[in-house]
Scaffold this active site. Structure first.
Site, PDB file in Angstrom:
ATOM      1  N   THR A  14       0.710  -1.333   0.013  1.00 38.42           N
ATOM      2  CA  THR A  14      -0.116   0.020  -0.142  1.00 38.42           C
ATOM      3  C   THR A  14       0.621   1.607   0.093  1.00 38.42           C
ATOM      4  O   THR A  14       0.077   2.257  -0.501  1.00 38.42           O
ATOM      5  CB  THR A  14      -1.186   0.079   1.089  1.00 38.42           C
ATOM      6  OG1 THR A  14      -1.937  -1.000   0.753  1.00 38.42           O
ATOM      7  CG2 THR A  14      -1.612   1.289   1.235  1.00 38.42           C
ATOM      8  N   ASP A  58       1.685  -6.109  -4.038  1.00 38.14           N
ATOM      9  CA  ASP A  58       1.160  -6.609  -3.084  1.00 38.14           C
ATOM     10  C   ASP A  58       0.718  -7.700  -2.583  1.00 38.14           C
ATOM     11  O   ASP A  58       1.212  -9.041  -3.445  1.00 38.14           O
ATOM     12  CB  ASP A  58      -1.293  -7.073  -4.012  1.00 38.14           C
ATOM     13  CG  ASP A  58      -1.505  -7.045  -2.484  1.00 38.14           C
ATOM     14  OD1 ASP A  58      -2.523  -5.985  -2.299  1.00 38.14           O
ATOM     15  OD2 ASP A  58      -1.444  -7.447  -1.869  1.00 38.14           O
ATOM     16  N   SER A  59       1.361  -7.654  -1.251  1.00 41.24           N
ATOM     17  CA  SER A  59       2.033  -8.878  -0.443  1.00 41.24           C
ATOM     18  C   SER A  59       0.713 -10.087  -0.399  1.00 41.24           C
ATOM     19  O   SER A  59       1.432 -10.927   0.004  1.00 41.24           O
ATOM     20  CB  SER A  59       2.833  -8.383   0.447  1.00 41.24           C
ATOM     21  OG  SER A  59       1.704  -8.411   1.578  1.00 41.24           O
ATOM     22  N   THR A  90       1.370  -4.857   3.837  1.00 44.65           N
ATOM     23  CA  THR A  90       1.277  -5.228   5.363  1.00 44.65           C
ATOM     24  C   THR A  90       0.594  -6.628   5.690  1.00 44.65           C
ATOM     25  O   THR A  90       1.068  -7.544   6.638  1.00 44.65           O
ATOM     26  CB  THR A  90       0.724  -4.203   6.026  1.00 44.65           C
ATOM     27  OG1 THR A  90      -0.558  -4.458   5.549  1.00 44.65           O
ATOM     28  CG2 THR A  90       1.310  -2.745   6.237  1.00 44.65           C
ATOM     29  N   ASP A  91       0.379  -7.015   4.482  1.00 48.34           N
ATOM     30  CA  ASP A  91      -1.035  -7.804   4.704  1.00 48.34           C
ATOM     31  C   ASP A  91       0.075  -9.737   5.004  1.00 48.34           C
ATOM     32  O   ASP A  91      -0.010 -10.920   5.729  1.00 48.34           O
ATOM     33  CB  ASP A  91      -1.593  -8.933   3.491  1.00 48.34           C
ATOM     34  CG  ASP A  91      -2.897  -8.051   2.832  1.00 48.34           C
ATOM     35  OD1 ASP A  91      -3.900  -6.887   3.997  1.00 48.34           O
ATOM     36  OD2 ASP A  91      -3.664  -8.047   2.048  1.00 48.34           O
ATOM     37  N   THR A 166       2.658  -9.857  14.307  1.00 44.39           N
ATOM     38  CA  THR A 166       1.336 -10.682  13.200  1.00 44.39           C
ATOM     39  C   THR A 166       0.489  -9.650  13.364  1.00 44.39           C
ATOM     40  O   THR A 166       0.166  -8.343  13.888  1.00 44.39           O
ATOM     41  CB  THR A 166       0.432 -11.623  14.595  1.00 44.39           C
ATOM     42  OG1 THR A 166       1.539 -12.293  14.707  1.00 44.39           O
ATOM     43  CG2 THR A 166      -0.967 -11.489  14.234  1.00 44.39           C
ATOM     44  N   GLN A 278      -4.791 -20.563  18.564  1.00 42.13           N
ATOM     45  CA  GLN A 278      -5.336 -19.693  17.918  1.00 42.13           C
ATOM     46  C   GLN A 278      -5.138 -18.714  18.842  1.00 42.13           C
ATOM     47  O   GLN A 278      -5.087 -16.830  18.085  1.00 42.13           O
ATOM     48  CB  GLN A 278      -6.692 -19.932  17.837  1.00 42.13           C
ATOM     49  CG  GLN A 278      -6.432 -21.108  16.867  1.00 42.13           C
ATOM     50  CD  GLN A 278      -8.036 -22.110  16.746  1.00 42.13           C
ATOM     51  OE1 GLN A 278      -9.278 -21.132  17.714  1.00 42.13           O
ATOM     52  NE2 GLN A 278      -8.798 -22.680  16.141  1.00 42.13           N
ATOM     53  N   CYS A 279      -4.357 -18.634  19.742  1.00 42.17           N
ATOM     54  CA  CYS A 279      -4.848 -17.589  21.005  1.00 42.17           C
ATOM     55  C   CYS A 279      -3.507 -16.014  20.260  1.00 42.17           C
ATOM     56  O   CYS A 279      -2.393 -17.077  20.069  1.00 42.17           O
ATOM     57  CB  CYS A 279      -4.235 -17.310  22.415  1.00 42.17           C
ATOM     58  SG  CYS A 279      -6.100 -18.718  23.174  1.00 42.17           S
TER      59      CYS A 279
HETATM   60  N1  ASP Z   1      -2.704  -5.431   0.204  1.00 38.45           N
HETATM   61  C1  ASP Z   1      -1.902  -4.463   0.592  1.00 38.45           C
HETATM   62  C2  ASP Z   1       0.009  -5.040   0.555  1.00 38.45           C
HETATM   63  O1  ASP Z   1      -0.674  -6.130   1.627  1.00 38.45           O
HETATM   64  C3  ASP Z   1      -2.084  -4.036   1.878  1.00 38.45           C
HETATM   65  C4  ASP Z   1      -0.725  -3.402   2.398  1.00 38.45           C
HETATM   66  O2  ASP Z   1       0.806  -3.228   1.654  1.00 38.45           O
HETATM   67  O3  ASP Z   1      -1.196  -2.997   3.664  1.00 38.45           O
HETATM   68  O4  ASP Z   1       0.550  -5.431  -0.076  1.00 38.45           O
END
Ligand code: ASP
Length: 349
Positions: A14, A58-59, A90-91, A166, A278-279
């Site tokens: 992003t 895009d990640s 970020t993904d 995470t 999962q926590c």
């Molecule tokens: N979909 C984007 C990515 O991971 C989200 C981001 O960068 O915040 O590339």
């Protein structure tokens, strides 16, 4: 004193996206378009060199291929720079940061991942602060040595160990959490490093880069009422070498006999089955409840307080490195790069 030099690597995400005029969705743009949005970089006290991956992605599309490209780029430039900043979506940033932490052995320089929830071109972007501070941290030295010689994620005023992080929020600027390990630095008016929490290399051994990753891993998130046929399908996957079970609470699972029998059968076929929770916070403890003791009894291995991201990438690294399950199990019970917390008792078993 000589200025630190930083290699700024752009992979996409992003931070470097623009809105597509036709569809209205965000898509990555070329580096030259967006780097002009940060004239602040010219004021940096460090020498900054840039490297852009083409095309930017895009990640959601990032994976072992990108991880290997990044590791190779860092290896080739390791002696030329004091620190590395990687702009990444970020993904899946926590997966890439975790993977690189395992792939780069004897790391003595900072590798700081960052990105943004809003593109650099947006008025309220969080990307500028994230980028500028990541560069500050990557170049920071004390007595000639890097202050944070680790793979980290810097996001919204916090520096986190990469393999403890995470993505927690798709909305807040404060997008990442490291629940089981403290922040390595908090940023306000000053950058306050948490020195006791930072891992420093124990020797001057040269960097070793591990690029052989084995992706034959399964991940099964349990839920109440999970149909037997789904568990059967995943446990019958012919090439799988390891299965991560995402269990409830402190590592608990249903004790229905069909479920335990399927997992046991898998273990008897030499597939490693690892238990992560999962926590977000706390650890797997397969001695606490009957519902986890059953798993331990049939040979399920504890993932301790590992994140799923760290366990997926740790297994890819270990399966790529060792052929014997015994050697892998030994390493799963160790904290290789600070990815798990071991009680004194477990650490000395
Ligand atoms: N979909 C984007 C990515 O991971 C989200 C981001 O960068 O915040 O590339």
């Amino acid at each position: 004193m000589e200025k630190s030099s930083i290699l700024l690597i752009y992979t996409g995400g992003t931070i470097g996206m623009q809105t597509d005029a036709e569809t209205g969705s965000l898509r990555p743009v070329n580096f030259s378009h967006f780097i002009n949005e940060v004239p602040e970089l010219q004021k940096s006290r460090y020498h900054i060199t840039t490297h852009a991956f083409s095309p930017p992605i895009d990640s959601a599309n990032a994976g072992p291929q990108l991880w290997i490209q990044l590791a190779t780029l860092i290896e080739a430039n390791y002696h030329l720079y004091d620190g590395f900043v990687i702009l990444h979506g970020t993904d899946t940033m926590a997966y890439t940061a975790s993977a690189l932490s395992f792939m780069l052995e004897n790391l003595s320089k900072p590798i700081i991942f960052t990105g943004a929830q809003l593109p650099l071109g947006a008025l309220r972007t969080d990307g500028k602060e994230n980028l500028v501070t990541s560069i500050e941290i990557a170049g920071e030295k004390k007595d000639g040595l890097a202050v944070v010689p680790e793979v980290c994620i810097y996001f919204e005023n916090k520096l986190l160990r990469g393999n403890r992080s995470t993505k927690y929020s798709a909305e807040h600027f404060n997008a990442f959490r490291s629940v089981n390990y403290p922040a390595l630095a908090e940023v306000g008016l000053h950058i306050r490093y948490n020195y006791p929490a930072i891992n420093y290399p124990l020797s001057n051994n040269p960097l070793i880069v591990h690029k052989n990753l084995d992706t034959r891993i399964g991940l099964l998130k349990l839920f109440p009422g999970i149909p037997r046929e789904f568990v059967e399908a995943i446990t019958q996957s012919p090439s799988m070498r390891a299965l991560i079970l995402e269990t409830f609470g402190s590592g608990n699972a249903m004790t229905e006999s069909w479920f335990l029998a399927l997992i046991e059968k898998l273990i008897k076929k030499d597939v490693l089955v690892v238990n992560v929770s999962q926590c977000f916070g706390g650890t797997v403890d397969m001695k606490r409840y009957q519902t986890s003791m059953m798993l331990e009894k049939i040979g399920v291995i504890s993932g301790y307080d590992s994140t799923t991201e760290a366990m997926v990438t740790k297994l890819m690294y270990l399966l790529g490195k060792y052929t014997s399950n015994e050697a892998i199990i030994q390493q799963l019970h160790r904290s290789i790069r600070g990815e798990i917390s071991l009680s004194e008792e477990v650490a000395h078993e």
